[in-house]
Design an enzyme around this catalytic site. Sequence first.
Site, short mmCIF file in Angstrom:
data_model
loop_
_atom_site.label_atom_id
_atom_site.label_comp_id
_atom_site.label_asym_id
_atom_site.label_seq_id
_atom_site.Cartn_x
_atom_site.Cartn_y
_atom_site.Cartn_z
N SER A 159 -1.24 -3.15 8.60
CA SER A 159 -0.96 -3.61 7.53
C SER A 159 -1.74 -3.14 6.75
O SER A 159 -3.35 -2.61 6.19
CB SER A 159 -1.17 -5.01 7.23
OG SER A 159 -1.29 -5.25 6.30
N LYS A 160 -0.78 -2.12 5.93
CA LYS A 160 -1.72 -1.90 4.29
C LYS A 160 -2.17 -2.73 3.36
O LYS A 160 -1.45 -2.92 2.19
CB LYS A 160 -0.63 -0.66 4.10
CG LYS A 160 -1.56 0.66 3.02
CD LYS A 160 -0.72 2.26 3.20
CE LYS A 160 -1.06 3.12 2.82
NZ LYS A 160 -2.40 3.64 2.81
#
Length: 309
Positions: A159-160
């Site tokens: 997940s960024k």
Amino acid sequence: MSAAFHGAKYCWMNGEVVETKDALVSAMEPIHLGIFEGIKAYVEEDVLGKGRLNIFRWKAHVDRLWRSAVVCGLKIPYTKDELLEATRKTIRRNGFETNVYIQPRIWPRADAPENVHVVIPVWPFDTLLGRDNVRFSKQRKFIVSSWRRIASDALPPQSKTWANYANCALALREATRLHYDGAMFLDNRGFVSEGTGACVMTVRHGEVVTPPVSASILESVTRDTLLEILPADLGVPVAVRDITRVELYASDEAFLCGTGWEITPLTSVDDISLGDEYPGAVTRRVAEYYTEILTGRVEKYRKQLTPVL
Ligand code: PMP
């Protein structure tokens, strides 16, 4: 200070284009919960005699933004198409005729945590690729960081999330303190993971090897592109498998790949030179072909380019 730190004159914020200097929020924003994307638009030369900007793999990036939001429990109050239009509008308002970096940012609002701020800053960037062989060939000496990459069961690198980049900042600070150019992470099992903002590919005996997603890496759009084009278009075999630290040292070539880092060759890791030639032959070939794709010169990949203007 460069535009990268200020953003360009205009950005998009919560539904409208505003001057970036006016894109202000409360000092009480829950900043640790923010997510973002890093996307690039490249100039395609000679479209009816003038340059045109195309966003590379918009869909893959925006899909990942939506996945990051789900992981972090954020609800994006726009459609993917609305964000594309917002991005186009912002680039047009800035009047860019150069390559543009696009960094959508989303985080909960201090005044209404169930809602989010959506901001799209943009700024021009200089590519490492293409004609500037001097920058591409610059020596880059890396270390293996003493900091491990965040584990997927603690702070998922897939997940960024901005919080993930505190881990990267520590590794970069260590590299700088020791007078190196950058750092490579091992994962929590001790296998090679990724760089501080890019995935890694090694070349050994003509084969490209890159760590799997389970080695605490971001599901990189660039890595995905290279995994397709290496065997299909360049005839280079690829393997996705764990890489040990010593295998990294024994590589004939190694390069970082990512939207920001593009294709960045590495000279050495922990003072061990990689191969005899720098940058290596495979790295050069991949970089040249990837540049052709980004600038619209490979017909079958033109569908991955979304025009801005
Ligand atoms: N790993 C990390 C930690 C990154 O920040 C990035 C850049 N987004 C990458 C890998 C490469 O991903 P992509 O090719 O999608 O830009």
